[in-house]
Scaffold this active site. Structure first.
Site, PDB file in Angstrom:
ATOM      1  N   HIS A 162      13.408  35.170  -2.744  1.00  0.00           N
ATOM      2  CA  HIS A 162      13.240  34.086  -3.708  1.00  0.00           C
ATOM      3  C   HIS A 162      14.376  33.066  -3.638  1.00  0.00           C
ATOM      4  O   HIS A 162      15.479  33.372  -3.176  1.00  0.00           O
ATOM      5  CB  HIS A 162      13.235  34.658  -5.135  1.00  0.00           C
TER       6      HIS A 162
ATOM      7  N   LYS B  24      24.297  32.505  -6.362  1.00  0.00           N
ATOM      8  CA  LYS B  24      24.196  33.843  -6.974  1.00  0.00           C
ATOM      9  C   LYS B  24      25.369  34.705  -6.554  1.00  0.00           C
ATOM     10  O   LYS B  24      25.671  34.818  -5.373  1.00  0.00           O
ATOM     11  CB  LYS B  24      22.885  34.520  -6.527  1.00  0.00           C
TER      12      LYS B  24
ATOM     13  N   TYR C  60      23.660  40.056 -11.757  1.00  0.00           N
ATOM     14  CA  TYR C  60      24.152  38.882 -11.051  1.00  0.00           C
ATOM     15  C   TYR C  60      24.334  37.677 -11.951  1.00  0.00           C
ATOM     16  O   TYR C  60      23.678  37.548 -12.978  1.00  0.00           O
ATOM     17  CB  TYR C  60      23.245  38.534  -9.857  1.00  0.00           C
TER      18      TYR C  60
ATOM     19  N   ASP D 216       5.085  38.603  -5.461  1.00  0.00           N
ATOM     20  CA  ASP D 216       5.705  38.664  -4.129  1.00  0.00           C
ATOM     21  C   ASP D 216       4.682  38.980  -3.041  1.00  0.00           C
ATOM     22  O   ASP D 216       4.828  38.548  -1.899  1.00  0.00           O
ATOM     23  CB  ASP D 216       6.847  39.677  -4.119  1.00  0.00           C
TER      24      ASP D 216
HETATM   25  C1  LIG Z   1      14.366  35.451 -12.439  1.00  0.00           C
HETATM   26  C2  LIG Z   1      13.984  35.405 -13.894  1.00  0.00           C
HETATM   27  C3  LIG Z   1      12.825  35.997 -14.359  1.00  0.00           C
HETATM   28  N1  LIG Z   1      12.511  35.938 -15.682  1.00  0.00           N
HETATM   29  C4  LIG Z   1      11.281  36.616 -16.132  1.00  0.00           C
HETATM   30  C5  LIG Z   1      10.029  36.142 -15.435  1.00  0.00           C
HETATM   31  C6  LIG Z   1       9.177  37.381 -15.340  1.00  0.00           C
HETATM   32  O1  LIG Z   1       8.385  37.521 -16.540  1.00  0.00           O
HETATM   33  C7  LIG Z   1      10.177  38.524 -15.305  1.00  0.00           C
HETATM   34  C8  LIG Z   1      10.372  39.089 -13.915  1.00  0.00           C
HETATM   35  O2  LIG Z   1      10.649  38.002 -13.049  1.00  0.00           O
HETATM   36  P1  LIG Z   1      10.568  38.199 -11.473  1.00  0.00           P
HETATM   37  O3  LIG Z   1       9.411  39.072 -11.116  1.00  0.00           O
HETATM   38  O4  LIG Z   1      10.653  36.811 -10.859  1.00  0.00           O
HETATM   39  O5  LIG Z   1      11.927  38.998 -11.193  1.00  0.00           O
HETATM   40  P2  LIG Z   1      12.529  39.296  -9.737  1.00  0.00           P
HETATM   41  O6  LIG Z   1      11.452  39.611  -8.762  1.00  0.00           O
HETATM   42  O7  LIG Z   1      13.626  40.263  -9.944  1.00  0.00           O
HETATM   43  O8  LIG Z   1      13.145  37.881  -9.331  1.00  0.00           O
HETATM   44  C9  LIG Z   1      14.465  37.747  -8.869  1.00  0.00           C
HETATM   45  O9  LIG Z   1      14.483  38.358  -7.610  1.00  0.00           O
HETATM   46  C10 LIG Z   1      15.328  37.866  -6.603  1.00  0.00           C
HETATM   47  C11 LIG Z   1      16.073  39.055  -6.031  1.00  0.00           C
HETATM   48  C12 LIG Z   1      16.234  36.768  -6.943  1.00  0.00           C
HETATM   49  O10 LIG Z   1      17.191  36.501  -6.217  1.00  0.00           O
HETATM   50  C13 LIG Z   1      15.981  35.934  -8.122  1.00  0.00           C
HETATM   51  O11 LIG Z   1      17.095  35.984  -8.966  1.00  0.00           O
HETATM   52  C14 LIG Z   1      14.787  36.276  -8.894  1.00  0.00           C
HETATM   53  O12 LIG Z   1      13.712  35.542  -8.352  1.00  0.00           O
HETATM   54  O13 LIG Z   1      11.415  37.975 -15.778  1.00  0.00           O
HETATM   55  C15 LIG Z   1      13.309  35.299 -16.604  1.00  0.00           C
HETATM   56  O14 LIG Z   1      12.991  35.262 -17.807  1.00  0.00           O
HETATM   57  N2  LIG Z   1      14.461  34.687 -16.168  1.00  0.00           N
HETATM   58  C16 LIG Z   1      14.842  34.716 -14.843  1.00  0.00           C
HETATM   59  O15 LIG Z   1      15.911  34.179 -14.503  1.00  0.00           O
END
Ligand SMILES: Cc1cn([C@H]2C[C@H](O)[C@@H](COP(=O)(O)OP(=O)(O)O[C@H]3O[C@H](C)C(=O)[C@H](O)[C@H]3O)O2)c(=O)[nH]c1=O
Length: 182
Positions: free
Chosen positions: A61, A71, A131, A169
């Protein structure tokens, strides 16, 4: 603290100074003065934390400008293989990646400036990923690439056909179809 460069300009590995004693240990996980001196002269505006079971892939991402994020990542429980891919247009290392094991045991931190795709694979259950980021979450600006895309030549050290991925993803494009906004 010890700061090490990587073969990809901008990516830094930080090894904090640990102070062990008969109670356990102490270390500064962030110190603005010391990190600016190390070249990480940024303003962190948000801290994130996620926990994942073993065999989870999160990523790859990034957020498109003007919501690009630097980050500073670390693992406070368990262990992950963390990967950053250079997608800065014109960079001599465009499309190349650097990977590093981050764990609660090695206490290493990894600085990833704007212009990189980021993701990780968890090696243990309940791996906690914590992070600091330099720009707020902006869902509409999210971009990404399929983390197990063979075109990225990432040797994850495990077969990538049986991993835990979010539905979001699963739908990410292959790297060949990715157009970098950086
Ligand atoms: C990233 C983020 C997500 N959210 C909410 C949105 C979704 O309802 C839930 C899970 O989000 P997501 O599936 O995008 O989480 P990750 O897959 O861990 O995403 C992260 O994964 C990779 C490793 C990254 O480097 C980024 O920081 C980020 O994209 O948290 C928020 O409320 N705030 C945020 O900053």
């Amino acid at each position: 603290m010890k700061v090490t460069t990587t073969p990809i300009e901008g990516l830094l590995i930080i090894e904090p100074q640990i102070f062990p004693d008969d109670r356990g240990y102490f270390y500064e996980s962030y110190n603005q003065q010391k990190y600016i001196a190390a070249g990480i002269d940024v303003n962190f505006v948000q801290d994130n934390q996620s926990s994942s079971s073993k065999g989870t892939l999160r990523g790859l991402h990034a957020q498109a400008p003007p919501f690009g994020q630097g980050k500073l990542v670390r693992v406070t429980q368990g262990s992950v293989i963390d990967v950053a891919i250079d997608v800065r247009k014109g960079s001599p290392t465009y499309g190349q990646h650097f990977k590093i094991e981050l764990s609660a045991k090695n206490n290493l931190q990894f600085w990833i400036p704007e212009g990189f795709l980021h993701g990780f694979y968890t090696l243990e259950d309940d791996s906690v990923f914590a992070y600091k980021i330099t720009n707020f979450y902006d869902k509409a600006s999210e971009i990404g690439v399929k983390i197990a895309d063979p075109a990225l030549n990432i040797d994850w050290g495990f077969p990538t056909d049986n991993v835990i991925l979010s539905a979001k993803d699963e739908l990410l494009p292959d790297f060949k179809d990715f157009i970098s906004p950086y």
